[in-house]
Design a protein around this motif. Sequence first.
Motif, PDB file in Angstrom:
ATOM      1  N   HIS A  38      37.314  29.354 -24.129  1.00  0.00           N
ATOM      2  CA  HIS A  38      37.164  30.444 -25.077  1.00  0.00           C
ATOM      3  C   HIS A  38      35.832  31.162 -24.924  1.00  0.00           C
ATOM      4  N   ARG A  39      35.095  30.911 -23.864  1.00  0.00           N
ATOM      5  CA  ARG A  39      33.824  31.582 -23.643  1.00  0.00           C
ATOM      6  C   ARG A  39      34.045  33.054 -23.338  1.00  0.00           C
ATOM      7  N   MET A  40      33.080  33.852 -23.740  1.00  0.00           N
ATOM      8  CA  MET A  40      33.141  35.283 -23.462  1.00  0.00           C
ATOM      9  C   MET A  40      32.758  35.514 -22.004  1.00  0.00           C
ATOM     10  N   SER A  41      33.415  36.461 -21.389  1.00  0.00           N
ATOM     11  CA  SER A  41      33.053  36.832 -20.030  1.00  0.00           C
ATOM     12  C   SER A  41      31.785  37.679 -20.082  1.00  0.00           C
ATOM     13  N   PRO A  42      31.054  37.796 -18.978  1.00  0.00           N
ATOM     14  CA  PRO A  42      29.866  38.648 -18.968  1.00  0.00           C
ATOM     15  C   PRO A  42      30.170  40.088 -19.380  1.00  0.00           C
ATOM     16  N   VAL A  43      31.304  40.617 -18.971  1.00  0.00           N
ATOM     17  CA  VAL A  43      31.661  41.987 -19.345  1.00  0.00           C
ATOM     18  C   VAL A  43      31.849  42.097 -20.856  1.00  0.00           C
ATOM     19  N   GLN A  44      32.472  41.101 -21.467  1.00  0.00           N
ATOM     20  CA  GLN A  44      32.648  41.108 -22.925  1.00  0.00           C
ATOM     21  C   GLN A  44      31.290  41.033 -23.623  1.00  0.00           C
ATOM     22  N   VAL A  45      30.388  40.223 -23.102  1.00  0.00           N
ATOM     23  CA  VAL A  45      29.051  40.100 -23.691  1.00  0.00           C
ATOM     24  C   VAL A  45      28.336  41.443 -23.619  1.00  0.00           C
ATOM     25  N   LEU A  46      28.406  42.113 -22.462  1.00  0.00           N
ATOM     26  CA  LEU A  46      27.759  43.413 -22.316  1.00  0.00           C
ATOM     27  C   LEU A  46      28.318  44.424 -23.307  1.00  0.00           C
ATOM     28  N   ARG A  47      29.626  44.467 -23.447  1.00  0.00           N
ATOM     29  CA  ARG A  47      30.254  45.403 -24.390  1.00  0.00           C
ATOM     30  C   ARG A  47      29.818  45.121 -25.822  1.00  0.00           C
ATOM     31  N   GLU A  48      29.807  43.840 -26.189  1.00  0.00           N
ATOM     32  CA  GLU A  48      29.400  43.469 -27.546  1.00  0.00           C
ATOM     33  C   GLU A  48      27.942  43.844 -27.803  1.00  0.00           C
ATOM     34  N   ALA A  49      27.070  43.575 -26.848  1.00  0.00           N
ATOM     35  CA  ALA A  49      25.650  43.889 -27.015  1.00  0.00           C
ATOM     36  C   ALA A  49      25.450  45.387 -27.212  1.00  0.00           C
ATOM     37  N   ARG A  50      26.089  46.192 -26.380  1.00  0.00           N
ATOM     38  CA  ARG A  50      25.944  47.645 -26.491  1.00  0.00           C
ATOM     39  C   ARG A  50      26.474  48.162 -27.816  1.00  0.00           C
ATOM     40  N   ALA A  51      27.644  47.685 -28.225  1.00  0.00           N
ATOM     41  CA  ALA A  51      28.264  48.159 -29.459  1.00  0.00           C
ATOM     42  C   ALA A  51      27.445  47.755 -30.685  1.00  0.00           C
ATOM     43  N   GLN A  52      27.004  46.502 -30.728  1.00  0.00           N
ATOM     44  CA  GLN A  52      26.253  46.034 -31.889  1.00  0.00           C
ATOM     45  C   GLN A  52      24.879  46.686 -31.978  1.00  0.00           C
ATOM     46  N   LEU A  53      24.212  46.877 -30.837  1.00  0.00           N
ATOM     47  CA  LEU A  53      22.916  47.551 -30.841  1.00  0.00           C
ATOM     48  C   LEU A  53      23.075  48.994 -31.318  1.00  0.00           C
ATOM     49  N   ALA A  54      24.105  49.673 -30.844  1.00  0.00           N
ATOM     50  CA  ALA A  54      24.345  51.059 -31.257  1.00  0.00           C
ATOM     51  C   ALA A  54      24.565  51.141 -32.760  1.00  0.00           C
ATOM     52  N   GLU A  55      25.334  50.213 -33.304  1.00  0.00           N
ATOM     53  CA  GLU A  55      25.620  50.233 -34.736  1.00  0.00           C
ATOM     54  C   GLU A  55      24.387  49.915 -35.574  1.00  0.00           C
ATOM     55  N   LEU A  56      23.613  48.930 -35.162  1.00  0.00           N
ATOM     56  CA  LEU A  56      22.458  48.508 -35.953  1.00  0.00           C
ATOM     57  C   LEU A  56      21.249  49.424 -35.792  1.00  0.00           C
ATOM     58  N   ALA A  57      20.948  49.820 -34.572  1.00  0.00           N
ATOM     59  CA  ALA A  57      19.739  50.602 -34.314  1.00  0.00           C
ATOM     60  C   ALA A  57      20.003  52.106 -34.274  1.00  0.00           C
ATOM     61  N   GLY A  58      21.273  52.496 -34.194  1.00  0.00           N
ATOM     62  CA  GLY A  58      21.600  53.919 -34.161  1.00  0.00           C
ATOM     63  C   GLY A  58      21.214  54.598 -32.861  1.00  0.00           C
ATOM     64  N   VAL A  59      21.255  53.851 -31.765  1.00  0.00           N
ATOM     65  CA  VAL A  59      20.886  54.401 -30.455  1.00  0.00           C
ATOM     66  C   VAL A  59      22.061  54.274 -29.497  1.00  0.00           C
ATOM     67  N   THR A  60      22.067  55.108 -28.472  1.00  0.00           N
ATOM     68  CA  THR A  60      23.133  55.094 -27.475  1.00  0.00           C
ATOM     69  C   THR A  60      22.674  54.329 -26.242  1.00  0.00           C
ATOM     70  N   ALA A  61      23.336  53.220 -25.951  1.00  0.00           N
ATOM     71  CA  ALA A  61      22.997  52.426 -24.770  1.00  0.00           C
ATOM     72  C   ALA A  61      23.478  53.156 -23.526  1.00  0.00           C
ATOM     73  N   GLU A  62      22.583  53.316 -22.561  1.00  0.00           N
ATOM     74  CA  GLU A  62      22.938  53.984 -21.308  1.00  0.00           C
ATOM     75  C   GLU A  62      23.155  53.006 -20.176  1.00  0.00           C
TER      76      GLU A  62
END
Length: 128
Positions: A38-62
Motif C-alpha cells: 500500500h505504499r505510495m509510488s514516487p509519482v503519487q508522492v510528487l503529486r500529493e506534495a505539489r497539490a498540498q503545497l499549492a493549497e496551503l501556501a497558495g503558490v503554483t509548483a513548477e
Amino acid sequence: MSNTNHTPESDDSQQPRKTQESRTDNEDSGNGSRTADHRMSPVQVLREARAQLAELAGVTAESVTSFERTDAGWSLEVEVLELERVPDTMSLMASYLVELDPEGLLTGYRRLGRYERGRADAHRSGGR
C-alpha cells in the motif's frame, strides 16, 4: 417479502468496507507506515506534495528539483512561482522544502529562498 439470503453479490458488497477497515487498523497500529503493498509510488508522492503545497501556501509548483525518501517519510525541494511579472524573466520564483509523512500527508514546508526567474542562484551556479 424481502430476500434475506446472502448472495455472492451481497457478500462482495461488504468486502471493500472490511478491507478499508482493516487497512485503517493496520495504518493506525502505531508503526507509522503502510504495508509494502500500500505504499505510495514516487509519482503519487510528487503529486500529493505539489497539490498540498499549492493549497496551503497558495503558490503554483513548477518543478521538483530534489526528491528523497527519509526515515520520517519524504523530503522534496519544489520550485514555485510566487509572483508573476512581465516580462516572464522578471517573475519572482521561490524554492521550498516540503516534507511528507510515509502516507503522503504534508507535515511541513518552508521557503528556502527567492529569486527572479531569469537569475541563477549563487549556490547552484558554482560561483561562475
